[in-house]
Design an enzyme around this catalytic site. Structure first.
Site, PDB file in Angstrom:
ATOM      1  N   ARG A  71      -7.648  -2.838   2.004  1.00 48.54           N
ATOM      2  CA  ARG A  71      -8.382  -2.648   3.387  1.00 48.54           C
ATOM      3  C   ARG A  71      -7.536  -3.154   4.324  1.00 48.54           C
ATOM      4  O   ARG A  71      -8.209  -2.769   6.140  1.00 48.54           O
ATOM      5  CB  ARG A  71      -9.708  -3.136   3.086  1.00 48.54           C
ATOM      6  CG  ARG A  71      -9.947  -1.904   2.531  1.00 48.54           C
ATOM      7  CD  ARG A  71     -12.307  -2.582   2.687  1.00 48.54           C
ATOM      8  NE  ARG A  71     -12.855  -3.978   3.157  1.00 48.54           N
ATOM      9  CZ  ARG A  71     -13.587  -3.844   4.404  1.00 48.54           C
ATOM     10  NH1 ARG A  71     -13.974  -2.933   4.647  1.00 48.54           N
ATOM     11  NH2 ARG A  71     -14.010  -4.982   4.791  1.00 48.54           N
ATOM     12  N   ASP A  72      -6.235  -3.405   4.673  1.00 50.00           N
ATOM     13  CA  ASP A  72      -5.975  -4.563   5.306  1.00 50.00           C
ATOM     14  C   ASP A  72      -4.237  -4.399   5.109  1.00 50.00           C
ATOM     15  O   ASP A  72      -3.058  -4.904   5.521  1.00 50.00           O
ATOM     16  CB  ASP A  72      -6.357  -6.182   5.594  1.00 50.00           C
ATOM     17  CG  ASP A  72      -5.323  -6.365   6.790  1.00 50.00           C
ATOM     18  OD1 ASP A  72      -5.248  -5.572   8.179  1.00 50.00           O
ATOM     19  OD2 ASP A  72      -5.694  -7.467   6.850  1.00 50.00           O
ATOM     20  N   LEU A  73      -3.664  -2.734   5.389  1.00 49.60           N
ATOM     21  CA  LEU A  73      -2.114  -2.681   5.489  1.00 49.60           C
ATOM     22  C   LEU A  73      -1.508  -2.497   6.492  1.00 49.60           C
ATOM     23  O   LEU A  73      -1.538  -1.868   7.309  1.00 49.60           O
ATOM     24  CB  LEU A  73      -2.125  -0.829   4.054  1.00 49.60           C
ATOM     25  CG  LEU A  73      -2.975  -0.315   2.997  1.00 49.60           C
ATOM     26  CD1 LEU A  73      -2.948   0.667   3.525  1.00 49.60           C
ATOM     27  CD2 LEU A  73      -2.592  -2.302   1.819  1.00 49.60           C
ATOM     28  N   ASN A  77       1.372  -8.282   5.802  1.00 48.60           N
ATOM     29  CA  ASN A  77       0.324  -8.400   4.353  1.00 48.60           C
ATOM     30  C   ASN A  77       1.769  -8.930   3.255  1.00 48.60           C
ATOM     31  O   ASN A  77       0.653  -8.609   2.266  1.00 48.60           O
ATOM     32  CB  ASN A  77      -0.730  -8.342   4.661  1.00 48.60           C
ATOM     33  CG  ASN A  77      -1.462  -9.011   5.255  1.00 48.60           C
ATOM     34  OD1 ASN A  77      -1.715  -9.153   6.074  1.00 48.60           O
ATOM     35  ND2 ASN A  77      -2.642  -8.181   5.809  1.00 48.60           N
TER      36      ASN A  77
END
Length: 105
Positions: A71-73, A77
């Protein structure tokens, strides 16, 4: 969640400790992130992109097989080790797939 993940393309969780805040001790990735590499180099050659993307996809396949949605591409990251191995990190927004269907956002 992160504690139980063990895969060559996921940043390894070593331990945590707390005082007023909670701290995580994670694997060190000396080459920072793909965002840092792209910012320094301005562009990447297609073979480099394929090299990195293959590792990212293998990492996400592992997460999804375990029922985890990141959920945080974003490039910042995806961390890179001294051996140029890509590791998926920052699982702060990750959740189990069965929970994601019940929550908004």
């Amino acid at each position: 969640m992160h504690r139980q993940l063990k895969h060559r393309h996921v940043v390894r969780f070593h331990r945590h400790f707390a005082d007023e805040k909670t701290y995580l001790v994670l694997e060190y990735c000396s080459r920072k992130s793909l965002a840092h590499i792209l910012k320094a180099r301005k562009r990447l050659a297609e073979p480099e992109v394929r090299f990195y993307l293959k590792q990212v996809l293998v990492g996400f396949q592992s997460l999804h097989r375990q029922g985890i949605i990141h959920r945080d591409l974003k490039l910042s990251n995806f961390f890179v080790t001294k051996n140029m191995q890509v590791k998926i990190g920052d699982l702060g927004l990750a959740m189990w797939a069965e929970q994601a269907g019940r929550k908004r956002g």
